[in-house]
Design a protein around this motif. Sequence first.
Motif, PDB file in Angstrom:
ATOM      1  N   ARG A   9       0.855  -1.209   0.000  1.00  0.00           N
ATOM      2  CA  ARG A   9       0.000   0.000   0.000  1.00  0.00           C
ATOM      3  C   ARG A   9       0.876   1.238   0.000  1.00  0.00           C
ATOM      4  NH1 ARG A   9      -5.159  -1.734  -1.128  1.00  0.00           N
ATOM      5  NH2 ARG A   9      -5.621  -3.558   0.141  1.00  0.00           N
ATOM      6  N   ASP A  88      -2.917   4.804  -1.907  1.00  0.00           N
ATOM      7  CA  ASP A  88      -4.108   4.171  -1.342  1.00  0.00           C
ATOM      8  C   ASP A  88      -4.652   4.962  -0.167  1.00  0.00           C
ATOM      9  OD1 ASP A  88      -3.916   1.494  -2.860  1.00  0.00           O
ATOM     10  OD2 ASP A  88      -1.917   1.727  -1.980  1.00  0.00           O
ATOM     11  N   ALA A 140      -8.111   5.671  -1.834  1.00  0.00           N
ATOM     12  CA  ALA A 140      -9.267   4.921  -1.341  1.00  0.00           C
ATOM     13  C   ALA A 140      -9.681   5.389   0.052  1.00  0.00           C
ATOM     14  CB  ALA A 140      -8.946   3.433  -1.321  1.00  0.00           C
ATOM     15  N   HIS A 215      -9.262  -1.554   7.914  1.00  0.00           N
ATOM     16  CA  HIS A 215     -10.143  -1.053   6.858  1.00  0.00           C
ATOM     17  C   HIS A 215      -9.829  -1.737   5.521  1.00  0.00           C
ATOM     18  CE1 HIS A 215     -12.494   1.859   4.532  1.00  0.00           C
ATOM     19  NE2 HIS A 215     -11.453   1.945   3.720  1.00  0.00           N
ATOM     20  N   PHE A 216      -8.539  -1.790   5.173  1.00  0.00           N
ATOM     21  CA  PHE A 216      -8.170  -2.409   3.893  1.00  0.00           C
ATOM     22  C   PHE A 216      -8.371  -3.913   3.931  1.00  0.00           C
ATOM     23  CE2 PHE A 216      -6.218   1.711   3.231  1.00  0.00           C
ATOM     24  CZ  PHE A 216      -6.608   1.948   1.926  1.00  0.00           C
ATOM     25  N   ASN A 217      -8.146  -4.509   5.082  1.00  0.00           N
ATOM     26  CA  ASN A 217      -8.364  -5.932   5.244  1.00  0.00           C
ATOM     27  C   ASN A 217      -9.848  -6.261   5.028  1.00  0.00           C
ATOM     28  OD1 ASN A 217      -7.562  -8.532   5.775  1.00  0.00           O
ATOM     29  ND2 ASN A 217      -8.003  -8.361   7.971  1.00  0.00           N
ATOM     30  N   ILE A 219     -12.034  -4.498   3.340  1.00  0.00           N
ATOM     31  CA  ILE A 219     -12.394  -4.290   1.922  1.00  0.00           C
ATOM     32  C   ILE A 219     -11.977  -5.494   1.094  1.00  0.00           C
ATOM     33  CG2 ILE A 219     -11.774  -2.974  -0.143  1.00  0.00           C
ATOM     34  CD1 ILE A 219     -11.649  -0.498   1.499  1.00  0.00           C
ATOM     35  N   SER A 220     -10.752  -6.000   1.349  1.00  0.00           N
ATOM     36  CA  SER A 220     -10.258  -7.081   0.489  1.00  0.00           C
ATOM     37  C   SER A 220     -10.989  -8.391   0.772  1.00  0.00           C
ATOM     38  CB  SER A 220      -8.745  -7.247   0.665  1.00  0.00           C
ATOM     39  OG  SER A 220      -8.470  -7.650   1.983  1.00  0.00           O
ATOM     40  N   LEU A 221     -11.656  -8.483   1.923  1.00  0.00           N
ATOM     41  CA  LEU A 221     -12.419  -9.696   2.240  1.00  0.00           C
ATOM     42  C   LEU A 221     -13.827  -9.652   1.654  1.00  0.00           C
ATOM     43  CD1 LEU A 221     -11.348 -10.263   5.956  1.00  0.00           C
ATOM     44  CD2 LEU A 221     -10.604 -11.540   3.938  1.00  0.00           C
ATOM     45  N   LYS A 222     -14.259  -8.421   1.209  1.00  0.00           N
ATOM     46  CA  LYS A 222     -15.622  -8.289   0.716  1.00  0.00           C
ATOM     47  C   LYS A 222     -15.835  -9.076  -0.564  1.00  0.00           C
ATOM     48  CE  LYS A 222     -17.386  -4.075   2.764  1.00  0.00           C
ATOM     49  NZ  LYS A 222     -17.375  -2.637   2.656  1.00  0.00           N
TER      50      LYS A 222
END
Length: 222
Positions: A9, A88, A140, A215-217, A219-222
């Motif tokens: 990132r 990012d 983001a 937060h990024f974790n 998002i990436s799991l969505k």
Amino acid sequence: PDGRPLLGRKAVVTAGPTFEAIDPVRGLTNRSSGKQGYAIASALATLGAEVTLVSGPTGLPVPVGVSRIDVESALEMKAATEAALPADIAVLSAAVADWRIDTISGGKIKKGPGGPPTLALIENPDILAGIAAPGPNRPALVIGFAAETTELEANARAKLSRKGCDWIVGNDVSDDVFGSDGNAVLLVTRDGTESWPRQPKTAIARQLAARIADHFNAISLK
Ligand code: C5P
């Protein structure tokens, strides 16, 4: 393997005051120490982010693992911050001067019989609002700061919508924040408000960096 959560990132962080020249020897500035922003840059780097720290004049050392770009004025800070995009994450913690001198004198302004000079000011651009505006280069996650002496939550929330950023870190600056090593903050997002008790600025920074990683974790799991 390197399990640091922000590896890969990019982050841009602004910190410190700006210095708006009046003439070659004088200027307008403010009491921001840069400590909170530097601590955030350092904490993001520790979690693996590639961090560009755009800093006004502070006298602080460059945090380990961070690349620093030194600037003086708000216009220089805006240019350096935009040049660090795409990123990012943007954390804009600098205390940017609201105004600059309209016409900087090329030579030292002399004291004389005509009395003191009149300094004409013009408004500086809002770096945060520009970075947070929709566009291909918008990070983001865009985080701004609000330094307030009254109605911290209401003012921070108003700033969130006015500037178009995602999170606001609000500090009550009525007691001992500028130059101090401690800070108490509100984290204001569209989902709610959290109150973080007074603690060292380094601890606030680590908590914020961990929240950014979550937060990024998420998002990436969505
Ligand atoms: O409007 P105000 O100065 O209170 O907003 C503070 C937030 O906006 C901080 O995140 C600060 O870094 C940012 N800001 C900026 N450019 C300006 C003024 C404020 O990026 N000219």
